[in-house]
Design a protein around this motif. Structure first.
Motif, PDB file in Angstrom:
ATOM      1  N   ALA A 136       1.952  -3.770  -1.487  1.00 19.88           N
ATOM      2  CA  ALA A 136       1.443  -4.269  -0.212  1.00 19.88           C
ATOM      3  C   ALA A 136       2.084  -3.546   0.973  1.00 19.88           C
ATOM      4  O   ALA A 136       1.405  -3.207   1.951  1.00 19.88           O
ATOM      5  CB  ALA A 136       1.685  -5.774  -0.106  1.00 19.88           C
ATOM      6  N   ASN A 139       0.695  -0.019   1.091  1.00 15.04           N
ATOM      7  CA  ASN A 139      -0.673  -0.095   1.619  1.00 15.04           C
ATOM      8  C   ASN A 139      -0.666  -0.346   3.119  1.00 15.04           C
ATOM      9  O   ASN A 139      -1.489   0.204   3.862  1.00 15.04           O
ATOM     10  CB  ASN A 139      -1.450  -1.210   0.922  1.00 15.04           C
ATOM     11  CG  ASN A 139      -1.858  -0.843  -0.491  1.00 15.04           C
ATOM     12  OD1 ASN A 139      -1.791   0.316  -0.885  1.00 15.04           O
ATOM     13  ND2 ASN A 139      -2.275  -1.821  -1.262  1.00 15.04           N
ATOM     14  N   GLY A 140       0.257  -1.202   3.571  1.00 13.30           N
ATOM     15  CA  GLY A 140       0.323  -1.518   5.001  1.00 13.30           C
ATOM     16  C   GLY A 140       0.677  -0.307   5.840  1.00 13.30           C
ATOM     17  O   GLY A 140       0.033  -0.041   6.864  1.00 13.30           O
ATOM     18  N   ARG A 143      -2.240   2.093   5.848  1.00 11.21           N
ATOM     19  CA  ARG A 143      -3.306   1.625   6.739  1.00 11.21           C
ATOM     20  C   ARG A 143      -2.979   1.924   8.194  1.00 11.21           C
ATOM     21  O   ARG A 143      -3.839   2.387   8.947  1.00 11.21           O
ATOM     22  CB  ARG A 143      -3.491   0.115   6.545  1.00 11.21           C
ATOM     23  CG  ARG A 143      -4.585  -0.507   7.420  1.00 11.21           C
ATOM     24  CD  ARG A 143      -4.451  -2.015   7.419  1.00 11.21           C
ATOM     25  NE  ARG A 143      -3.156  -2.419   7.979  1.00 11.21           N
ATOM     26  CZ  ARG A 143      -2.657  -3.646   7.867  1.00 11.21           C
ATOM     27  NH1 ARG A 143      -3.324  -4.567   7.189  1.00 11.21           N
ATOM     28  NH2 ARG A 143      -1.496  -3.941   8.416  1.00 11.21           N
ATOM     29  N   GLU A 144      -1.730   1.668   8.600  1.00  4.75           N
ATOM     30  CA  GLU A 144      -1.346   1.926   9.993  1.00  4.75           C
ATOM     31  C   GLU A 144      -1.432   3.417  10.317  1.00  4.75           C
ATOM     32  O   GLU A 144      -1.934   3.802  11.377  1.00  4.75           O
ATOM     33  CB  GLU A 144       0.076   1.411  10.242  1.00  4.75           C
ATOM     34  CG  GLU A 144       0.224  -0.094  10.149  1.00  4.75           C
ATOM     35  CD  GLU A 144      -0.550  -0.815  11.228  1.00  4.75           C
ATOM     36  OE1 GLU A 144      -0.705  -0.261  12.329  1.00  4.75           O
ATOM     37  OE2 GLU A 144      -1.005  -1.950  10.972  1.00  4.75           O
ATOM     38  N   ILE A 166       2.860 -12.193   1.332  1.00  2.00           N
ATOM     39  CA  ILE A 166       1.982 -11.260   2.048  1.00  2.00           C
ATOM     40  C   ILE A 166       1.161 -11.996   3.106  1.00  2.00           C
ATOM     41  O   ILE A 166       1.007 -11.524   4.244  1.00  2.00           O
ATOM     42  CB  ILE A 166       1.058 -10.533   1.050  1.00  2.00           C
ATOM     43  CG1 ILE A 166       1.872  -9.601   0.162  1.00  2.00           C
ATOM     44  CG2 ILE A 166      -0.020  -9.727   1.788  1.00  2.00           C
ATOM     45  CD1 ILE A 166       1.098  -9.029  -0.999  1.00  2.00           C
ATOM     46  N   HIS A 209       1.577 -11.206   7.014  1.00  2.92           N
ATOM     47  CA  HIS A 209       0.399 -10.689   7.728  1.00  2.92           C
ATOM     48  C   HIS A 209      -0.007 -11.613   8.866  1.00  2.92           C
ATOM     49  O   HIS A 209      -0.466 -11.143   9.914  1.00  2.92           O
ATOM     50  CB  HIS A 209      -0.752 -10.521   6.742  1.00  2.92           C
ATOM     51  CG  HIS A 209      -2.006  -9.985   7.364  1.00  2.92           C
ATOM     52  ND1 HIS A 209      -2.139  -8.667   7.758  1.00  2.92           N
ATOM     53  CD2 HIS A 209      -3.183 -10.584   7.684  1.00  2.92           C
ATOM     54  CE1 HIS A 209      -3.334  -8.478   8.280  1.00  2.92           C
ATOM     55  NE2 HIS A 209      -3.988  -9.623   8.256  1.00  2.92           N
ATOM     56  N   PRO A 219       4.316  -4.003   8.013  1.00  2.00           N
ATOM     57  CA  PRO A 219       2.878  -4.093   7.688  1.00  2.00           C
ATOM     58  C   PRO A 219       2.671  -4.327   6.199  1.00  2.00           C
ATOM     59  O   PRO A 219       3.334  -3.709   5.360  1.00  2.00           O
ATOM     60  CB  PRO A 219       2.339  -2.723   8.118  1.00  2.00           C
ATOM     61  CG  PRO A 219       3.500  -1.786   7.954  1.00  2.00           C
ATOM     62  CD  PRO A 219       4.739  -2.605   8.224  1.00  2.00           C
ATOM     63  N   SER A 230      -0.535  -5.109   3.188  1.00  2.00           N
ATOM     64  CA  SER A 230      -1.964  -5.149   2.886  1.00  2.00           C
ATOM     65  C   SER A 230      -2.138  -5.033   1.375  1.00  2.00           C
ATOM     66  O   SER A 230      -1.527  -4.166   0.748  1.00  2.00           O
ATOM     67  CB  SER A 230      -2.702  -4.002   3.602  1.00  2.00           C
ATOM     68  OG  SER A 230      -4.069  -3.979   3.242  1.00  2.00           O
ATOM     69  N   THR A 254      -5.155  -5.462  -1.910  1.00  2.00           N
ATOM     70  CA  THR A 254      -6.555  -5.597  -2.285  1.00  2.00           C
ATOM     71  C   THR A 254      -6.647  -6.271  -3.647  1.00  2.00           C
ATOM     72  O   THR A 254      -5.679  -6.320  -4.410  1.00  2.00           O
ATOM     73  CB  THR A 254      -7.246  -4.226  -2.349  1.00  2.00           C
ATOM     74  OG1 THR A 254      -6.631  -3.432  -3.382  1.00  2.00           O
ATOM     75  CG2 THR A 254      -7.123  -3.498  -1.014  1.00  2.00           C
TER      76      THR A 254
END
Length: 431
Positions: free
Chosen positions: A45, A48-49, A52-53, A366, A370, A388, A390, A392
């Motif tokens: 996570a 991924n965060g 993403r940023e 998470i 978030h 951050p 994230s 899925t």
């Protein structure tokens, strides 16, 4: 019959043990699987965060699609016509890109000067999320308090007479690190020099007076230390490339299919031009981030592996303690497969409780992070205020599959031992 196997597995696992260590070993196995699953979910996570940023900032700073290649006025007009015809394109901007030197009163700095169109650049860069107005509009209007005067004194280490290219003073937008290095603030006067295009060999280098219009901060890669934006007309004059551009930045409309637009551009634009997406321009970066993610999953999976060893040892000790019960079941007609399934269910119960618990608390963490951003990050190091995260559904499924496979492997050996026992051997072992 399946419910009977589950009931027997449950009774054997939770019954009173002669050796108390078996209960503790089972508890440690559950905690080990839970910790491993929790660590995997949290690590994926976080990766991924950050990805993403970085992805959002790069998309905002760059563009969705870039067409690269030298274009004269005629070719630029053809490309512009094609861009107007293709659906899904929200805006576009022709640009020139070349290395240049910024000179201040204190120092000089080698940067990448990007000359962009004044009207369309703001639209192309509209999605960026950075401090201090992402990439502001690029114009050529200077402040009234900035008088135009040709310089006749040495510039930096360039001794001798110098001459300005134009009396117009363009507005330049520079990155925060460039500004800090040169000691600049908004409204300061600077000089732009293109060493590849200046006539230094004649003894009279050409430069361009400019004014710092704004200072932007992206905090991604080396953008703040490398990029500077100037008007397209000023860039064509500075680079001695009148009417020429090096490419087009294209911003897509919301919901537009990028792959389809790229395919249409490849079919319609001249062959000497190349079409790139932002992934193509930064494929090394995101490739490294994906490799880092895979490496993290592999390393943290070792926690589940260690927990799986605990499950194996717990079940082996349970088989040894329950030899008499296994013999009784075999005498009553239970097949070897049923005995194997009973101990398989026991292992799945131990591993399943740990896996579900680890995934639950990981997803809960998470959600809280978030939603409220409880874990803050130092602003002088990171480009985001809070950690951050994230995740899925695909990531959760992959983590679950990895854990289940490791648990099944750890169960196979003790279940096979239990299935091989025969009543006579069981009675003899008890004696």
């Amino acid at each position: 019959m399946k419910s009977l196997n589950i009931w027997l597995a449950h009774r054997m696992l939770l019954s009173k043990k002669k050796v108390g260590f078996i209960s503790w070993s089972g508890l440690i196995s559950i905690l080990g699987v839970a910790v491993g699953s929790f660590a995997l979910v949290i690590s994926v996570a976080i990766l991924n965060g950050f990805e993403r940023e970085v992805r959002q900032k790069i998309i905002g700073f760059e563009s969705d699609i870039r067409i690269s290649g030298n274009m004269d006025k005629k070719l630029s007009k053809q490309v512009e016509t094609k861009l107007e015809e293709i659906k899904g394109i929200e805006s576009y901007s022709f640009f020139l890109e070349r290395k240049g030197i910024i000179l201040s009163e204190h120092d000089r700095c080698l940067v990448l000067l990007k000359a962009v169109e004044a009207k369309t650049k703001a639209k192309v860069q509209a999605k960026a999320k950075v401090e201090r107005s992402e990439i502001p509009k690029v114009g050529t209007k200077a402040k009234e308090s900035s008088p135009v005067r040709p310089l006749m004194e040495p510039v930096g280490s360039l001794a001798g007479p110098v001459r300005p290219l134009t009396d117009k003073i363009p507005i330049v937008h520079i990155g925060r690190r460039v500004a800090d290095r040169l000691g600049l603030s908004e409204g300061d006067r600077i000089k732009l020099l293109s060493p590849l295009d200046s006539q230094i060999y004649s003894g009279i280098p050409t430069f361009m007076n400019a004014t710092v219009g704004s200072i932007f901060t992206t905090n991604i890669l080396d953008f703040d230390d490398r990029y500077c934006f100037i008007p397209l007309e000023a860039g064509q004059l500075l680079f001695n490339q009148s009417g020429t551009t090096h490419g087009v930045d294209v911003r897509l409309a919301e919901g537009a299919k990028k792959e389809w637009v790229v395919q249409e551009l490849n079919l319609t634009i001249p062959g000497k031009l190349s079409v790139f997406t932002w992934e193509d321009l930064h494929q090394t970066l995101f490739g490294a981030m994906k490799l880092e993610k895979l490496g993290t999953i592999f390393v943290l999976s070792l926690i589940v592996v260690v927990a799986s060893f605990n499950i194996t040892s717990t079940l082996v000790m349970l088989v040894i303690e329950k030899v008499r019960e296994i013999g009784i079941l075999r005498t009553l007609g239970a097949s070897r497969n049923r005995i194997r399934r009973i101990f398989t269910f026991q292992g799945m119960l131990i591993g399943g409780i740990g896996l579900v618990g680890g995934l639950f608390f990981g997803l809960l963490f998470i959600f809280i992070q978030h939603r409220w951003g409880l874990i803050l990050l130092p602003g002088n190091i990171y480009f985001v205020k809070s950690l951050p995260v994230s995740i899925t559904s695909g990531d959760v499924v992959i983590i679950g599959v990895i854990a289940v496979i490791l648990i099944l492997i750890s169960i196979r050996y003790p279940a096979r031992i239990a299935g091989k026992l025969v009543p006579r051997e069981a009675v003899h072992f008890e004696k």
